[in-house]
Design an enzyme around this catalytic site. Structure first.
Site, mmCIF file in Angstrom:
data_model
loop_
_atom_site.group_PDB
_atom_site.id
_atom_site.type_symbol
_atom_site.label_atom_id
_atom_site.label_comp_id
_atom_site.label_asym_id
_atom_site.label_seq_id
_atom_site.Cartn_x
_atom_site.Cartn_y
_atom_site.Cartn_z
ATOM 1 N N SER A 1 -9.100 -10.977 7.898
ATOM 2 C CA SER A 1 -8.467 -10.092 8.868
ATOM 3 C C SER A 1 -6.951 -10.320 8.881
ATOM 4 O O SER A 1 -6.302 -10.184 7.849
ATOM 5 C CB SER A 1 -9.105 -10.294 10.245
ATOM 6 O OG SER A 1 -8.764 -9.262 11.133
ATOM 7 N N GLU B 1 -15.184 0.091 8.123
ATOM 8 C CA GLU B 1 -14.001 -0.542 8.711
ATOM 9 C C GLU B 1 -12.856 0.452 8.837
ATOM 10 O O GLU B 1 -12.535 1.154 7.865
ATOM 11 C CB GLU B 1 -13.516 -1.697 7.837
ATOM 12 C CG GLU B 1 -14.504 -2.824 7.668
ATOM 13 C CD GLU B 1 -13.823 -4.085 7.175
ATOM 14 O OE1 GLU B 1 -12.738 -4.418 7.700
ATOM 15 O OE2 GLU B 1 -14.375 -4.743 6.292
ATOM 16 N N HIS C 1 -16.287 -5.311 9.847
ATOM 17 C CA HIS C 1 -15.101 -6.130 9.643
ATOM 18 C C HIS C 1 -15.467 -7.607 9.544
ATOM 19 O O HIS C 1 -16.204 -8.136 10.374
ATOM 20 C CB HIS C 1 -14.158 -5.894 10.827
ATOM 21 C CG HIS C 1 -12.820 -6.526 10.717
ATOM 22 N ND1 HIS C 1 -11.912 -6.180 9.745
ATOM 23 C CD2 HIS C 1 -12.218 -7.476 11.484
ATOM 24 C CE1 HIS C 1 -10.810 -6.883 9.919
ATOM 25 N NE2 HIS C 1 -10.975 -7.681 10.946
#
Length: 268
Positions: A105, A200, A230
């Site tokens: 991320s 996502e 995600h």
């Protein structure tokens, strides 16, 4: 958590870090890991399932960096800390060919921007980069930001713009260190593995970075898994797709992180 790892608190580049190693001692190679959390939350402990499994699957040791977070420490504090951690490893005599960056991320974004910062500073780049669902575009111009809205079970445009504003602190998002997927020159980058799911909103962060890497002549693997959210790799042990993705990531790391016979013997 894998039973075959051990952890201890340490420091790296004047920041706290979590050292994650195999119980029987690591091979002479290092994963420098950057955790996710939108640059405003998260910690080395929050991603220990990811670092622990990468360590268990590769036999490499890992340092997970506790970099400074926004809003108290906005851009570029996180990049300063991750670059400092990398520089500390080099100062200890680690060969860059034995180091890989990995992250998820926001931390996945830091794997790319830390490489940019290292290159700008005249430092050698690591042997490889592995990035899980990276955040790579503070301009939020990817089509998936809208086409995957309501499909992504974790993130929304509103949520990422909220945390992103804390990190930006008023800075223009149109700069390579904030939006490498659309602005960075990736010339000279090491081999990259980009893993992302189809569900996502930030899918296009990954697809556009891969296209830029390919155009720059970089060895890049864009690894897209269907119908997963995600950072789906964090569901290892629950989702088969997560375990399989981490297996592919571990294979990529062991293929690219160089361990000489002498180093392996000294590590043993």
């Amino acid at each position: 958590m894998p039973d075959s790892i051990r952890t201890r608190q340490t420091t790296l580049g004047n920041r706290p870090a979590l050292l994650v190693e195999p119980d029987n001692g690591p091979n002479a190679g290092t994963i420098l890991y950057f955790h996710g959390g939108g640059w405003v939350y998260g910690s080395p402990e929050s991603v220990l399932s990811l670092t622990g499994r990468l360590v268990a699957k590769t036999g490499l040791g890992a340092y997970s960096v506790d970099y400074r977070l926004a809003p108290e420490h906005p851009f570029p504090a996180a990049i300063e800390d991750t670059l400092s951690a990398y520089r500390a490893l080099l100062d200890r005599g680690r060969d860059p060919s034995t180091i890989a960056f990995a992250g998820d991320s926001a931390g996945g974004g830091l794997t790319i921007t830390t490489c940019l910062a290292a290159r700008d500073a005249g430092l050698p780049l690591p042997a490889a980069v592995v990035t899980f669902s990276p955040g790579l575009d503070a301009t939020r111009t990817g089509e998936s930001m809208d086409t995957k809205e309501g499909i992504d079970p974790i993130l929304t445009r509103k949520s990422v713009e909220h945390t992103g504003a804390m990190y930006l602190a008023g800075q223009d998002p149109r700069q390579p260190m904030l939006s490498p997927a659309v602005l960075a020159d990736l010339t000279g980058f090491p081999p990259m593995l980009i893993q992302v799911g189809t569900n996502e909103i930030m899918l296009d962060d990954s697809t556009r970075l891969a296209a830029r890497a390919r155009a720059a002549g970089v060895d890049v693997i864009l690894d897209i898994t269907a119908d997963v959210p995600h950072v789906f790799q964090s569901f290892a042990g629950v989702l088969d797709e997560a375990d399989q993705a981490l297996d592919r990531a571990a294979l990529f790391l062991t293929q690219h992180v160089h361990i000489s016979d002498a180093e392996a013997a000294s590590a043993g």
